[in-house]
Design a protein around this motif. Structure first.
Motif, short mmCIF file in Angstrom:
data_model
loop_
_atom_site.label_atom_id
_atom_site.label_comp_id
_atom_site.label_asym_id
_atom_site.label_seq_id
_atom_site.Cartn_x
_atom_site.Cartn_y
_atom_site.Cartn_z
N ALA A 20 -46.63 -3.96 -33.69
CA ALA A 20 -46.77 -2.83 -34.74
C ALA A 20 -48.06 -2.44 -35.49
O ALA A 20 -48.91 -3.65 -35.30
CB ALA A 20 -45.62 -3.09 -35.80
N ASP A 21 -48.20 -1.17 -35.79
CA ASP A 21 -49.27 -0.92 -36.42
C ASP A 21 -48.94 -1.45 -38.01
O ASP A 21 -47.78 -1.56 -38.48
CB ASP A 21 -49.42 0.64 -36.71
CG ASP A 21 -49.91 1.15 -35.26
OD1 ASP A 21 -50.74 0.50 -34.61
OD2 ASP A 21 -49.32 2.26 -34.76
N TYR A 22 -50.11 -1.42 -38.66
CA TYR A 22 -50.01 -2.13 -39.91
C TYR A 22 -49.10 -1.09 -41.17
O TYR A 22 -48.38 -1.60 -41.86
CB TYR A 22 -51.20 -2.71 -40.77
CG TYR A 22 -50.86 -3.29 -42.04
CD1 TYR A 22 -50.43 -4.73 -42.15
CD2 TYR A 22 -50.91 -2.76 -43.36
CE1 TYR A 22 -50.06 -5.28 -43.23
CE2 TYR A 22 -50.81 -3.09 -44.59
CZ TYR A 22 -50.27 -4.52 -44.45
OH TYR A 22 -49.63 -5.23 -45.60
N ASP A 23 -49.38 0.07 -40.92
CA ASP A 23 -48.41 1.18 -41.48
C ASP A 23 -46.79 0.90 -41.50
O ASP A 23 -46.39 1.01 -42.62
CB ASP A 23 -48.83 2.64 -41.30
CG ASP A 23 -50.24 3.19 -41.53
OD1 ASP A 23 -50.93 2.50 -42.48
OD2 ASP A 23 -50.51 4.30 -41.07
N ALA A 24 -46.45 0.49 -40.25
CA ALA A 24 -45.11 0.30 -40.26
C ALA A 24 -44.73 -1.19 -40.94
O ALA A 24 -43.71 -1.28 -41.50
CB ALA A 24 -44.90 -0.20 -38.77
N ASP A 52 -44.67 -8.71 -25.32
CA ASP A 52 -46.13 -8.70 -24.65
C ASP A 52 -46.84 -9.81 -25.23
O ASP A 52 -47.39 -9.58 -26.37
CB ASP A 52 -46.80 -7.11 -24.80
CG ASP A 52 -48.19 -7.21 -24.09
OD1 ASP A 52 -48.77 -8.30 -23.53
OD2 ASP A 52 -48.69 -6.14 -24.20
N PRO A 53 -47.44 -10.83 -24.53
CA PRO A 53 -48.10 -11.85 -25.22
C PRO A 53 -49.61 -11.50 -25.58
O PRO A 53 -50.25 -12.11 -26.52
CB PRO A 53 -48.33 -12.97 -23.95
CG PRO A 53 -48.13 -12.22 -22.69
CD PRO A 53 -47.20 -11.18 -23.06
N GLU A 54 -50.05 -10.06 -25.20
CA GLU A 54 -51.36 -9.57 -25.46
C GLU A 54 -51.03 -8.19 -26.63
O GLU A 54 -52.11 -7.64 -26.76
CB GLU A 54 -52.05 -9.42 -24.41
CG GLU A 54 -52.38 -10.50 -23.60
CD GLU A 54 -53.24 -11.35 -24.18
OE1 GLU A 54 -54.27 -11.27 -25.18
OE2 GLU A 54 -52.88 -12.60 -23.95
N GLY A 55 -49.93 -8.07 -27.15
CA GLY A 55 -49.41 -7.26 -27.91
C GLY A 55 -50.27 -7.00 -29.48
O GLY A 55 -50.88 -8.26 -29.60
N LYS A 56 -50.18 -6.11 -29.98
CA LYS A 56 -50.58 -5.96 -31.26
C LYS A 56 -50.02 -7.34 -32.12
O LYS A 56 -48.91 -7.74 -32.26
CB LYS A 56 -50.27 -4.61 -32.15
CG LYS A 56 -50.61 -3.31 -31.27
CD LYS A 56 -50.02 -2.09 -31.95
CE LYS A 56 -50.46 -0.98 -31.23
NZ LYS A 56 -49.94 0.23 -31.74
N ASP A 244 -40.15 -1.51 -34.38
CA ASP A 244 -39.27 -0.69 -35.08
C ASP A 244 -38.83 -1.34 -36.22
O ASP A 244 -38.46 -0.41 -36.95
CB ASP A 244 -37.96 -0.07 -34.27
CG ASP A 244 -38.44 0.58 -32.95
OD1 ASP A 244 -39.48 1.33 -32.94
OD2 ASP A 244 -38.10 0.46 -31.96
N TYR A 245 -38.73 -2.70 -36.30
CA TYR A 245 -38.12 -3.37 -37.49
C TYR A 245 -36.75 -2.84 -37.93
O TYR A 245 -36.73 -2.27 -38.93
CB TYR A 245 -39.33 -3.30 -38.65
CG TYR A 245 -40.35 -4.10 -38.30
CD1 TYR A 245 -40.61 -5.31 -38.23
CD2 TYR A 245 -41.87 -3.19 -38.38
CE1 TYR A 245 -41.75 -6.01 -37.69
CE2 TYR A 245 -43.01 -3.97 -37.98
CZ TYR A 245 -42.76 -5.20 -37.95
OH TYR A 245 -44.20 -6.05 -37.39
N ASP A 246 -35.83 -3.15 -37.28
CA ASP A 246 -34.49 -2.68 -37.58
C ASP A 246 -34.00 -3.55 -38.76
O ASP A 246 -33.84 -4.84 -38.56
CB ASP A 246 -33.52 -3.10 -36.35
CG ASP A 246 -32.13 -2.79 -36.65
OD1 ASP A 246 -31.64 -2.01 -37.73
OD2 ASP A 246 -31.16 -3.03 -35.59
#
Length: 262
Positions: A20-24, A52-56, A244-246
């Motif tokens: 996720a981006d920090y805004d989220a 994804d192990p290389e994700g954000k 998405d942080y449900d």
């Protein structure tokens, strides 16, 4: 002194800083506080643990400093800090600083560490499970000592949360040093760990009621909530991942908390 029976049910949210981006992340932290969550946790890793192990991904303690300013009511902390990544004296000073920034809302969550990719990529010695636990045992009194030397001192006795279920070593460290124990597993596993923790408390001469019991939960509270609460567990933490942080499951657990607490 607070006893197990006196403790209200509390609900935590582990806002996993991955994919996720920090805004989220910021928006979700604000929404969770508005919904009434009691504790807002992140985790102390450098790479995603799922997907994804290389994700954000974002770093733990920098984020806690930001949350200390961006929130006003919830307690905040890491579930959990990896002891291997920071000198114990430095960690104590970081915790004291975030404690002040937050106005006394920090929980110092800590564990021995386990995610080898973090160690390899960032240049830390992975060692063995035994050596990492030995390092944690060495670090905890150093952290406690440094907290007494800092000027200004912490705003309160910062609660120490120790995560892990190792029956011979980890739970003994909990008995000696922790204000909160965090574990995992189903009802039967939790019951066994609590029984062993109580025995360790007796061995070191500590009242087990001084230690709050905490678990990570998934699914509906109708499945396990009441059974876990009957074991004396009072802090229940829901984990959510980006992007998405449900917060639907969190809402269920908050409603269950409010019914339990009356």
């Amino acid at each position: 002194m607070t006893t197990r029976q006196d403790r209200p049910i509390r609900i935590g949210l582990q806002l996993q800083p991955q994919h996720a981006d920090y805004d989220a992340i910021r928006r979700t932290a604000a929404e969770a506080e508005e919904l009434g969550v009691d504790v807002l946790f992140n985790w102390d890793h450098f790479y995603p643990l799922s997907g994804d192990p290389e994700g954000k991904h974002f770093e733990c303690w920098t984020m806690l400093g930001a949350w200390a300013e961006a929130t006003s009511r919830v307690e905040i902390g890491a579930l959990v800090t990896c002891n291997s990544y920071r000198n114990p004296e430095l960690l104590a000073d970081m915790a004291r600083t975030v404690d002040h920034i937050s106005g006394g809302r920090l929980i110092l969550g800590i564990g021995a560490g386990w995610f080898q990719k973090d160690y390899d990529e960032y240049g830390y010695e992975f060692g063995t499970a035994g050596s990492r636990l030995a390092d944690l045992a060495d670090a905890l009194p150093r952290i406690e000592k440094r907290l007494t030397k800092l000027n200004p001192p912490p705003t309160r006795k910062i609660p120490v949360l120790i995560g892990g279920g190792g029956e011979k070593k980890t739970l003994r460290l909990v008995a000696r040093h922790a204000d909160i124990w965090h574990g995992f597993g189903d009802v039967d596993v939790a019951a066994r760990k609590i029984e062993i923790l109580d025995r360790h408390c007796a061995d070191v001469g500590r009242d087990p009621a001084e230690i709050e019991r905490s678990v990570g939960v998934s699914g509906s509270p109708a499945e396990t909530g009441d059974q876990l609460a009957e074991l004396g567990i009072t802090l229940f933490t829901v984990g959510v991942s980006g992007p998405d942080y449900d917060l639907g499951p969190l809402r269920e657990w908050l409603a269950w908390r409010d019914r339990r607490n009356g």
